[in-house]
Design an enzyme around this catalytic site. Structure first.
Site: not given
Length: 191
Positions: A5-7, A86
């Site tokens: 997962v990209f934050g 989200e």
């Protein structure tokens, strides 16, 4: 390999789920912008805050962090958490993640990222671009269950600074917010 997962916003400093690995790096072809409205964390439906989303932009990179979550149970827990956290972001994309500016080979392929699109039919919380002062005033005034909107901006600025990322959009907006807060404090002292 697990789920990646990209934050690029608050996930940078507050994942909220267990992970096995955290990498600092970037994705290509997007820039981070304060165009997404927040009515559930940093604002309210009556007075939305502003948070970041991604805007496609050739030649740009967006720095952030990649989290690797391993194990079916941990992946399910993380996804359940992210689907709630989200929920105001209407798109999920899979992109390549890089850790080296000189390399054309991604460190991670197909990393999940949440995006609030500019399509107001699909994303009712999209606020879009506005003059810097207008965005700064909105951020100064907005507050939600997760705290003041300005704290989100300042924490993002600090987190990016800690891993050496220079983001003019964030810096200019943070400075505009500080200027408004300073003027408010001066007015308060004078009255």
């Amino acid at each position: 390999m697990g789920l990646w997962v990209f934050g690029y916003g608050s996930l940078i400093w507050k994942a909220g789920f267990d992970y096995e690995q955290r990498l600092v790096g970037f994705i290509k072809g997007y820039r981070r912008v304060f165009y997404q409205g927040s009515t559930d964390h940093r604002g309210t439906p009556e007075y939305p805050g502003r948070t970041v989303t991604l805007e496609p932009h050739d030649g740009e990179v967006c720095w952030g962090v990649a989290y690797r979550i391993s194990g079916e149970e941990n992946e399910q827990i993380a996804m359940s958490h992210l689907e709630v956290r989200e929920k105001q972001y209407d798109l999920k994309a899979y992109v390549d993640f890089y850790t080296d500016m000189e390399s054309s080979i991604p460190a991670v392929t197909r990393i999940l990222v949440y995006i609030g699109s500019a399509d107001k039919k699909l994303n009712k919380n999209y606020l879009g671009p506005a003059p810097l002062e207008e965005m700064a005033n909105q951020i100064v005034k907005a507050q939600g269950p997760s705290g003041p909107n300005r704290d989100y901006l300042f924490q993002l600025e600090q987190s990016l600074h800690e891993f050496g990322c220079h983001d003019d959009h964030i810096k200019n907006l943070a400075n505009a917010v500080r200027k408004i807060l300073s003027e408010m404090e001066q007015q308060k002292q004078q009255s």
